[in-house]
Design an enzyme around this catalytic site. Structure first.
Site, PDB file in Angstrom:
ATOM      1  N   THR A  70       4.534   1.108  -4.558  1.00 35.07           N
ATOM      2  CA  THR A  70       4.259  -0.407  -4.843  1.00 35.07           C
ATOM      3  C   THR A  70       4.247  -0.664  -6.050  1.00 35.07           C
ATOM      4  O   THR A  70       4.265  -1.970  -6.725  1.00 35.07           O
ATOM      5  CB  THR A  70       2.634  -0.622  -4.161  1.00 35.07           C
ATOM      6  OG1 THR A  70       2.900  -0.347  -2.838  1.00 35.07           O
ATOM      7  CG2 THR A  70       2.197  -2.261  -4.444  1.00 35.07           C
ATOM      8  N   GLN A 115       0.825  -1.207  -0.198  1.00 37.90           N
ATOM      9  CA  GLN A 115      -0.178  -0.039   0.054  1.00 37.90           C
ATOM     10  C   GLN A 115       0.869   1.422   0.085  1.00 37.90           C
ATOM     11  O   GLN A 115       0.703   2.156   0.687  1.00 37.90           O
ATOM     12  CB  GLN A 115      -0.735  -0.106   1.097  1.00 37.90           C
ATOM     13  CG  GLN A 115      -1.880  -1.201   1.206  1.00 37.90           C
ATOM     14  CD  GLN A 115      -2.739  -1.164   2.573  1.00 37.90           C
ATOM     15  OE1 GLN A 115      -2.941  -0.354   3.455  1.00 37.90           O
ATOM     16  NE2 GLN A 115      -3.483  -2.310   2.643  1.00 37.90           N
ATOM     17  N   CYS A 116       1.857   1.074  -0.690  1.00 37.34           N
ATOM     18  CA  CYS A 116       2.960   2.225  -0.827  1.00 37.34           C
ATOM     19  C   CYS A 116       2.706   3.112  -2.209  1.00 37.34           C
ATOM     20  O   CYS A 116       2.346   2.465  -3.066  1.00 37.34           O
ATOM     21  CB  CYS A 116       4.286   1.762  -0.774  1.00 37.34           C
ATOM     22  SG  CYS A 116       5.625   2.739  -0.844  1.00 37.34           S
ATOM     23  N   GLY A 117       3.290   4.241  -2.361  1.00 33.80           N
ATOM     24  CA  GLY A 117       3.278   5.013  -3.426  1.00 33.80           C
ATOM     25  C   GLY A 117       4.385   4.219  -4.486  1.00 33.80           C
ATOM     26  O   GLY A 117       4.121   4.560  -5.640  1.00 33.80           O
TER      27      GLY A 117
END
Length: 159
Positions: free
Chosen positions: A39, A35-37
């Site tokens: 990803t 759930q990371c920018g």
């Protein structure tokens, strides 16, 4: 410990994963999050793996929830996400800490081998990448902002 081959991890399914199994390979170690920018880099990591695995590259993903709680799921959820969303085929490991007193020993060693910006050891965010040569020595450390495709030249030189 002298090389990455002296360490062990656990696969995302909980099986032992001695890194000595990757002896004579070029290894790209990445702390990942779903759930990371960054990803979307899973796609680029998988593309690197597919392009170079027959020449000796292995990508190892280590999920980590230490940055903004961006990997809150358990191993089954992470595995399903990676498979369904990015068709990840490279080896994924169990979730680990990369900083602090509970940091996985591999990450403690990696950080000591190649410092980050301004000589700092700590991992700053998800998708920090360590490139390891065929002799098990850390050849490079790359920030999360460095896209996987940008590593092709460095990988080519080590293969």
């Amino acid at each position: 410990m002298a090389s990455i081959y002296d360490f062990s991890a656990e696969t995302i399914d909980g099986a032992p994963a001695p890194l000595g199994d990757y002896k004579d390979k070029v290894i790209l170690v990445v702390n990942t999050a779903s759930q990371c920018g960054f990803t979307k880099q899973y796609a680029g990591l998988e593309a690197l793996y597919r392009k170079y695995r027959d020449r000796g590259l292995v990508v190892l993903g280590f999920p980590c929830n230490q940055f903004g709680s961006q990997e809150p799921g358990d191993e089954a959820e992470i595995k399903t996400f990676c498979s369904l969303t990015y068709d990840v085929d490279f080896p994924m490991m169990r979730k680990v800490d990369v900083n602090g007193p509970k940091a996985h020993p591999l990450y403690a060693w990696l950080k000591g081998q190649k410092k980050g910006v301004l000589g700092t050891e700590g991992i700053k965010w998800n998708f920090t990448k360590f490139l390891v040569d065929r002799s098990g020595k850390v050849a490079g450390r790359f920030a999360p902002t460095v896209e996987p495709k940008a590593l092709e030249g460095a990988i080519e030189r080590l293969l």
